[in-house]
Design an enzyme around this catalytic site. Structure first.
Site, PDB file in Angstrom:
ATOM      1  N   LEU A 129       0.845  -1.197   0.000  1.00 24.71           N
ATOM      2  CA  LEU A 129       0.000   0.000   0.000  1.00 24.71           C
ATOM      3  C   LEU A 129       0.881   1.249   0.000  1.00 24.71           C
ATOM      4  CD1 LEU A 129      -2.648   1.624   0.344  1.00 24.71           C
ATOM      5  CD2 LEU A 129      -2.550   1.113   2.785  1.00 24.71           C
ATOM      6  N   SER A 186      -4.720   3.185  21.734  1.00 21.28           N
ATOM      7  CA  SER A 186      -5.221   2.695  20.450  1.00 21.28           C
ATOM      8  C   SER A 186      -5.781   3.858  19.631  1.00 21.28           C
ATOM      9  CB  SER A 186      -6.333   1.675  20.709  1.00 21.28           C
ATOM     10  OG  SER A 186      -7.023   1.399  19.507  1.00 21.28           O
ATOM     11  N   TYR A 217       6.310  -4.645  26.819  1.00 18.79           N
ATOM     12  CA  TYR A 217       5.613  -3.539  27.483  1.00 18.79           C
ATOM     13  C   TYR A 217       6.218  -3.202  28.838  1.00 18.79           C
ATOM     14  CZ  TYR A 217       1.976  -3.723  23.973  1.00 18.79           C
ATOM     15  OH  TYR A 217       1.301  -3.658  22.788  1.00 18.79           O
ATOM     16  N   ASP A 245       4.678   3.665  -6.422  1.00 19.47           N
ATOM     17  CA  ASP A 245       4.071   2.721  -5.477  1.00 19.47           C
ATOM     18  C   ASP A 245       4.145   3.187  -4.023  1.00 19.47           C
ATOM     19  OD1 ASP A 245       6.705   2.258  -4.809  1.00 19.47           O
ATOM     20  OD2 ASP A 245       6.753   0.180  -5.484  1.00 19.47           O
ATOM     21  N   THR A 258      -2.529   4.188  -4.460  1.00 21.49           N
ATOM     22  CA  THR A 258      -2.362   2.966  -5.252  1.00 21.49           C
ATOM     23  C   THR A 258      -2.225   1.759  -4.335  1.00 21.49           C
ATOM     24  OG1 THR A 258       0.033   3.267  -5.303  1.00 21.49           O
ATOM     25  CG2 THR A 258      -1.227   4.174  -7.155  1.00 21.49           C
TER      26      THR A 258
END
Length: 680
Positions: A33, A253, A478, A612, A617
């Protein structure tokens, strides 16, 4: 100061390699991607010849293996100019980059072992970005600014956060850190050079069903900023470099709509993140968009717009000496003085049961629920057979964590987890960058920053801007607070050195801060050197064998053609006879899989308008049988696209048999037919 900035590709193989982040062996790369980049920033003072290098790379985390190899290459190129104390390597924490660049055994399980092409492209990309910055040093100035980012994060373990003392929580308006810190770089004429932004959010807008390599929300923010400043350049080109680096994102998040049961649609915002039907595996957090691509753009754009505003308005100049402090520490054996009478210790690394449950951003592969303080006999038995029972000492040390993997006691074929960990602070005038080896939760990060700031204050260096750079140098999962550790959700189960991990780091970073403030960094003990394992080519990746085009077709031939015309908002799509993209990664350093080109009537020629690295695209590779495969390229035509005649081109490499034992790699290309984009 003398300033240098550089950007280099570090994408690596985009097919067949597992993606690093969700630890889901099913999540294997199948296309691209957006490209992954390493972004390097060098600050030097012309007088004392001191330097600081900060690198933010679009990877899940910096592994010890990556760091050791980068330092080795820098040493051979530059001698003692760039060293373990003045080079900070930080990962953005995208969960959509290739895995396989670790030397500790635990990470091999979901990475298919050690994957040389992954490791090599990351190391080469980081070194190259530093080379570019090094070669382009010029006089310049630094400015710092900070501000609040809204609507871009939630705390994904709010029940753990609530375990922290009320008196402490009442000092903060939110259960996430909403502050963004921006460092602006300009040359002496005021021309833009680059920026580093630090902001705490997990780059998990793309979920674990994604198979396209990309840099997620923070990478999209970098892309928008660089496209804005490098006008008229293709993505990944141009001199302005914008890094969106990670911070204390442990429990943060970007999936702002929160957790819902995938099957029933009801909320699963409960201490176990569990659904009535299907348990924890059904509980998934939703981003603000209609799908993960849109969510990535929404969060990325929020972050970009705030950074742009802070950048334009930045007026507080950063001046003063440069210094850096670094130590290697055996984190499985640190004694921490909590007060005059009380000393505690860290533990050998171990992961708890809730580690396997995953989070609302990416669920685990087993039937564990978060917040598990009782072992599950079935898994305990499997674990005992596979991995041996944890020693009583390790069990006692990690209490109340029920141990799933006693990684610190597992040494075959190599140790499963690091003992030797980097702690590091790089100071640029009034800015102190704490390079931390993992994911601090919101409150852990606040405690660390505050302790270091107090340390600077008490040694006559007031008003320091203290930022945490996450996922640096070596990955240790973590770091929760002692209180959060007690309820053993995912982040706590993954606090591998036990309940006093945070206290140990606070003690160590205070020591580094004191050394910087009192100008005594040269007196810090180096500590025990980390190991460099001689890992043989241990990988489960399929080997690259000869490939074939279907009968009467050639590589690059079109199998499914584009339509004759499109409007903005539509998707132009073309499918080619393809070849394994891994061939390209292994044979070409600067490779584009695709271009979108527009026909110019003035010059009667095609002009590349997208490559790309563009987020508009998408490049998909799908393997067929008999050595055949297809490549599909999509162009999601954005609003504002100039009408005209376009085509989509594909570039690849295939393996061809030359003898019984030898293959050779052949480059090829293909093009769609021309199509028109009409006015809306």
């Amino acid at each position: 100061y003398l300033l240098g900035v550089g950007r280099a590709d570090c994408t690596g193989p985009v097919a067949q390699v597992p993606l690093m982040g969700y630890a889901n062996p099913e999540q294997v790369g199948g296309g691209l991607l957006s490209r992954l980049y390493s972004r390097a920033f060098i600050v030097a003072d012309p007088e004392a010849s001191r330097r600081v290098v900060f690198v933010s790379a679009d990877i899940g985390m910096v592994s010890q293996r990556v760091r050791l190899e980068v330092l080795k290459e820098l040493q051979s190129k530059y001698g003692d100019l760039y060293r373990q104390d003045n080079v900070v390597l930080s990962g953005t924490h995208t969960h959509s980059g290739p895995a396989g660049y670790f030397q500790y055994t635990l990470f091999w399980i979901t990475s298919k072992g050690l994957i040389r092409p992954s490791l090599r492209s990351i190391v080469n990309g980081i070194v190259k970005s530093i080379d570019i910055a090094h070669e382009n040093m010029k006089k310049g100035r630094l400015f710092i600014n900070r501000g609040t980012v809204e609507n871009s994060q939630i705390n994904r373990s709010p029940f753990s956060y609530l375990e922290n003392p009320v008196s402490e929580r009442s000092r903060y308006s939110s259960n996430t850190d909403k502050e963004m810190v921006v460092l602006k770089m300009v040359d002496e004429d005021g021309h833009d050079l680059g920026l580093i932004s630090w902001f705490a959010v997990h780059p998990v807008s793309m979920n674990n069903s994604n198979h396209l390599v990309n840099s997620d929300n923070v990478g999209y923010a970098s892309y928008l900023f660089e496209q804005d400043k490098n006008k008229g350049m293709l993505p990944g080109e141009g001199s302005f470099v914008a890094a969106f680096a990670s911070s204390n994102l442990g429990d943060v998040s970007p999936n702002t709509r929160g957790p819902f049961c995938a099957n029933t649609g009801e909320s699963c915002d409960n201490p176990q993140s569990s659904c009535p039907v299907g348990g924890a595996t059904m509980c998934m957090a939703r981003g603000p968009g209609n799908d993960m691509f849109e969510s990535t753009r929404i969060i990325g754009q929020n972050i970009y717009l705030k950074a742009k505003e802070l950048y334009e308005k930045a007026s507080q100049e950063v001046t003063g000496p440069l210094s850096s402090a670094h130590q290697w520490v055996n984190m499985s054996d640190v004694s921490v003085e909590l007060n005059a009478t009380h000393t505690v210790k860290t533990c050998k690394p171990a992961l708890g049961h809730s580690f396997a449950a995953g989070t609302i951003d990416g669920v685990g592969a087993f039937n564990f629920t978060q917040g598990s303080v009782e072992g599950d006999p079935f898994w305990d038995q499997i674990r005992d057979q596979l991995l041996g029972e944890p020693s009583n000492e390790t069990k006692a040390c990690h209490k109340p964590k029920p141990i799933l993997f006693s990684t610190g006691e597992m040494t075959w074929p190599h140790p499963w987890h690091p003992d030797i960990v980097d702690v590091q602070i790089a100071a640029i005038g009034s800015l102190a960058i704490l390079a931390v080896p993992g994911e601090f939760t919101t409150m852990s990060g606040r405690r660390l920053r505050e302790a270091v700031k107090r340390e600077f204050d008490s040694h006559g260096t007031p008003r320091m801007n203290v930022v945490i750079a996450g996922l640096c140098n070596v990955y240790t999962h973590y770091i929760t607070t002692y209180e959060e550790y007690q309820v053993q959700r995912y982040e706590a189960a993954s606090t591998i050195y036990g309940p006093h991990t945070l206290s140990a780091y606070i003690q160590l970073y205070r020591g580094l801060a004191k050394a910087i403030a009192t100008n005594a960094t040269q007196d810090l003990p180096r500590g025990p050197e980390p190991p460099f394992f001689n890992v043989t080519n241990l990988t489960l990746l399929p080997s690259l064998s000869a490939e074939h085009a279907p009968p009467n077709k050639a590589f690059g031939d079109v199998l499914q053609q584009v339509r004759h015309e499109y409007r903005e908002g539509e998707v132009a799509e073309v499918t080619f006879v393809g070849a394994n993209p891994r061939n390209s990664a292994e044979n070409a350093t600067e490779h584009n899989f695709l271009t979108v080109e527009r026909y110019s009537n003035i010059s009667n020629s095609w002009r590349v308008v997208l490559n790309d690295a563009s987020w508009d695209t998408r490049f998909y590779w799908s393997k067929g049988s008999l050595g055949q495969s297809n490549v599909t390229i999509e162009w999601h035509i954005p609003a504002g696209t100039e009408p005209g005649v376009y085509r989509i081109r594909y570039f690849g490499h295939y393996k061809q048999k030359v003898s019984i034992i030898h293959t050779t790699t052949v480059a090829f290309g293909g093009s769609s037919s021309a199509f028109e984009i009409t006015t809306p």
